[in-house]
Motif scaffolding. Structure first.
Motif, mmCIF file in Angstrom:
data_model
loop_
_atom_site.group_PDB
_atom_site.id
_atom_site.type_symbol
_atom_site.label_atom_id
_atom_site.label_comp_id
_atom_site.label_asym_id
_atom_site.label_seq_id
_atom_site.Cartn_x
_atom_site.Cartn_y
_atom_site.Cartn_z
ATOM 1 N N PHE A 423 -4.233 2.610 -1.799
ATOM 2 C CA PHE A 423 -4.095 0.871 -2.208
ATOM 3 C C PHE A 423 -4.036 -0.117 -1.199
ATOM 4 O O PHE A 423 -3.462 0.224 0.073
ATOM 5 N N GLU A 424 -4.628 -1.095 -1.276
ATOM 6 C CA GLU A 424 -4.643 -2.190 -0.141
ATOM 7 C C GLU A 424 -3.968 -3.493 -0.767
ATOM 8 O O GLU A 424 -3.563 -3.585 -1.962
ATOM 9 N N GLU A 425 -3.573 -4.529 0.240
ATOM 10 C CA GLU A 425 -2.836 -5.861 -0.124
ATOM 11 C C GLU A 425 -1.548 -5.491 -0.757
ATOM 12 O O GLU A 425 -1.457 -6.037 -1.908
ATOM 13 N N VAL A 426 -0.842 -4.493 -0.249
ATOM 14 C CA VAL A 426 0.376 -4.052 -1.203
ATOM 15 C C VAL A 426 1.438 -4.970 -0.815
ATOM 16 O O VAL A 426 1.449 -5.385 0.189
ATOM 17 N N ILE A 427 1.930 -5.508 -1.956
ATOM 18 C CA ILE A 427 3.058 -6.234 -1.787
ATOM 19 C C ILE A 427 4.201 -5.700 -2.292
ATOM 20 O O ILE A 427 4.315 -4.911 -3.612
ATOM 21 N N ALA A 428 5.484 -5.313 -1.554
ATOM 22 C CA ALA A 428 6.500 -4.707 -2.022
ATOM 23 C C ALA A 428 7.644 -5.570 -1.944
ATOM 24 O O ALA A 428 8.270 -5.876 -0.890
ATOM 25 N N GLU A 429 8.097 -6.395 -3.022
ATOM 26 C CA GLU A 429 9.189 -7.217 -3.022
ATOM 27 C C GLU A 429 10.559 -6.565 -3.362
ATOM 28 O O GLU A 429 10.764 -6.114 -4.528
ATOM 29 N N ASP A 430 11.872 -6.960 -2.772
ATOM 30 C CA ASP A 430 12.900 -6.666 -3.498
ATOM 31 C C ASP A 430 13.559 -7.756 -4.301
ATOM 32 O O ASP A 430 13.784 -8.964 -3.655
#
Length: 491
Positions: A423-430
Motif C-alpha cells: 500500500f501507498e500513501e499510508v496514514i497511521a493515526e493514533d
C-alpha cells in the motif's frame, strides 16, 4: 403424520398443482421477471456449491429441473425428487437424456421415502423448506444428516421474511421465516450412529443471493451450506464468537451502547467521520470486513449509492444484519465468512472498510496482502482497530489480550504492515484521545439510562457493560490500550 400436518401437506399440494399448471420458469419462480433473474441467479447459486464432481447428489424439490441439468453435468449420480407428478415428468422430459439422473415423485416429509444412510455427498434444495411446517423442517433436517456421508454437504436456499416474487396468489401458504430459525434447526442437529459415534452439522457459509440484491434491492433470498462432521471436531473461533463474545443478547447490549445498527466504537458519528475520508462515488463496490449488524453498510449504500458486501464470522451478527436490511431497499449483501479464508477475484473492490475487527486476526500481513489484491488500482482501505503501546505490556494487559484472543500491534508497526503489503500513501493515526472521549460519552449515556437498560436486559448485563467500559477507559488512559485509524491506497 398428525391431522394438522396432513392438512398442511394437502394445502401445499393444492397450491403447487395450481401454480405448476403451465410448467414454466415464471410459474416455478412465481415472478414475472423470472427468465432474466434466472440467468443471473442460477450461476450464482451453483457457484456457491461445494465440489461435487463425480459425487452422489440428492436434489430435493427439483421442480421442472432449473438446477437438475446443471447438477447432472458434474455429479456422478443424481436423484431428482419432487412431489408433484406433472412437474417431475416435465423435468424428466427436459433432463432425461442424462444417464446419471434418476427421477422420483415423492414427498420429502413422507416416512415412505427411503434414502440409504450415509449414501449422499451433497443434498441440494432450492425453495423447499419454506413450504414445510416447522416440525417438518426439523424432522427433515435430522433425516438429511442420516442420509449424508461424513464430510458431505447440505445446501439449501429459502425466501425469508417476506415474499419477493410478484405473481398474484389467491392464498400463500409459504412460511417466510427469519433466517435464524433455519440456522438454529440445523445447528442443533445431532446424530449418534450404531457404533456410538456422534455427528453434527458445521456451518460452512450463509449469505444472501446477490442477484436479488442487485435487481430488487432485496436481501431476503438466503442460502446456507452445512457440512456433516464428527461432533468432537473443533470449530473453535466461530463457536467462541457466537457462544461467548457475540451471543445474541450481547450483540443487542452492544447495540444499545453504540446506537442502532452499530457494534463498533462511536456508532454513527465515527462512521460518518471515517466514511467521509473515503470519497465514495455512486456505483463503487465496498467490502466491509467484520460488518457486524450492518449499520455502516446501510449508511454507505443509502447515502452514497454504493454496492456493499458485508462479511462477518459471527452467525449471530449476520442474522441481525439481514433482519435490519428488510425494507431498506439498498444494495447491501451479507455473508457469514472468514476473511482469512475467503477469496475474491483481483481488482474487485473500490474500497475495503473494517471497523475494530482485525484485532482478532493473527496473520495480519497475509490478510493485508489479500486486501491489496482484491482492491482495484487506486482503491482505498480504511481500518480502525485496537492497538497497544510500543512498550512492554503489563501482566494485566497481557492477560486481557490473551483472554480475548486479540493480536495487537502499536500504531506505527500496524502502518508498516500495510506498507509491506504494497500500500501507498499510508496514514497511521493514533486516535486514542478520541477513543477515550467516545468511551466516556457512551459510559455516561448508559449510566444515565440505567433503569431502562436493566429493565430491557438485566442488572448483570448493566454491570458487565459499565465495568467493561470503565476497564477500557483505565487501559486507554494509562496508555497501554491504543486505538488506531489507518487509511491507504493501492497504486
Amino acid at each position: 403424520m398428525d391431522a394438522i400436518q396432513e392438512q398442511e401437506r394437502d394445502m401445499q399440494k393444492s397450491y403447487w398443482i395450481e401454480h405448476s399448471a403451465d410448467l414454466t420458469v415464471e410459474a416455478m419462480m412465481l415472478d414475472s421477471k423470472a427468465s432474466d433473474l434466472d440467468k443471473e441467479e442460477r450461476p450464482e447459486v451453483l457457484s456457491l456449491l461445494p465440489p461435487y464432481d463425480g459425487k452422489a447428489v440428492l436434489e430435493l424439490g427439483a421442480g421442472i429441473g432449473r438446477f437438475t441439468g446443471e447438477l447432472a453435468q458434474r455429479a456422478g449420480h443424481l436423484l431428482a425428487l419432487d412431489f408433484i407428478e406433472s412437474v417431475i415428468k416435465k423435468n424428466e422430459s427436459i433432463n432425461g437424456h442424462f444417464k446419471n439422473v434418476k427421477f422420483m415423485c415423492a414427498d420429502v416429509t413422507s416416512p415412505d421415502l427411503k434414502i440409504p444412510e450415509q449414501s449422499v455427498d451433497l443434498i441440494f434444495s432450492n425453495w423447499l423448506l419454506m413450504y414445510l411446517s416447522d416440525q417438518e423442517v426439523e424432522d427433515l433436517a435430522e433425516r438429511m444428516v442420516k442420509w449424508l456421508k461424513v464430510g458431505g454437504f447440505i445446501f439449501f436456499r429459502e425466501s425469508c421474511f417476506h415474499q419477493s416474487g410478484d405473481s398474484k396468489r389467491k392464498y400463500n401458504p409459504t412460511h417466510y421465516r427469519e433466517p435464524r430459525f433455519y440456522t438454529k434447526v440445523f445447528k442443533e442437529c445431532h446424530l449418534r450412529d450404531g457404533k456410538g459415534d456422534s455427528f453434527e452439522l458445521s456451518l460452512v457459509g450463509c449469505k444472501c443471493i446477490g442477484a436479488y440484491v442487485r435487481n430488487k434491492k432485496n436481501q431476503n433470498q438466503i442460502c446456507w451450506t452445512w457440512q456433516k462432521i464428527s461432533s468432537q471436531d473443533d470449530r473453535g473461533f466461530q463457536r467462541f464468537l457466537d457462544n461467548v463474545q457475540y451471543k445474541s443478547n450481547g450483540i443487542l447490549r452492544y447495540e444499545r451502547v453504540f446506537g442502532e445498527g452499530f457494534v463498533s466504537t462511536g456508532g454513527i458519528d465515527t462512521t460518518k467521520e471515517f466514511v467521509q475520508k473515503l470519497e465514495l462515488k455512486p456505483g463503487q463496490k465496498v467490502l466491509d470486513v467484520g460488518c457486524g449488524i450492518g449499520g455502516g453498510d446501510f449508511y454507505m449504500a443509502e447515502n452514497f449509492d454504493v454496492d456493499v458486501v458485508g462479511i462477518d464470522l459471527s452467525i449471530n451478527m449476520i442474522s441481525f444484519a439481514l433482519e435490519r436490511a428488510i425494507g431498506l431497499k439498498c444494495s447491501v449483501e451479507f455473508e457469514v465468512a472468514d476473511c482469512t479464508k475467503k477469496t475474491y477475484p483481483e481488482n474487485t473492490f473500490d474500497v475495503i472498510y473494517s471497523r475494530d475487527t482485525i484485532l482478532h486476526i493473527q496473520d495480519k500481513p497475509g490478510l493485508f496482502r489479500s486486501f491489496y489484491k482484491w482492491l482495484k488500482p487506486g482503491g482505498k482501505i480504511l481500518i480502525s482497530d485496537y492497538c497497544k503501546s510500543a512498550g512492554t505490556p503489563s501482566p494485566e494487559f497481557t492477560a486481557y489480550i490473551k483472554q480475548r484472543g486479540y493480536d495487537l500491534y502499536d500504531v506505527k508497526a500496524y502502518g508498516q504492515m500495510l506498507r509491506d503489503a504494497g500500500f501507498e500513501e499510508v496514514i497511521a493515526e493514533d486516535r486514542t484521545d478520541q477513543f477515550i472521549h467516545v468511551l466516556q460519552q457512551e459510559l455516561n449515556a448508559v449510566e444515565k439510562d440505567k433503569d431502562a437498560f436493566i429493565c430491557d436486559f438485566s442488572e448483570e448485563d448493566y454491570n458487565e457493560i459499565v465495568d467493561g467500559w470503565k476497564a477500557k477507559l483505565i487501559r486507554s488512559s494509562s496508555g497501554e490500550q491504543r486505538w488506531g485509524l489507518f487509511i491507504a491506497r493501492k497504486k
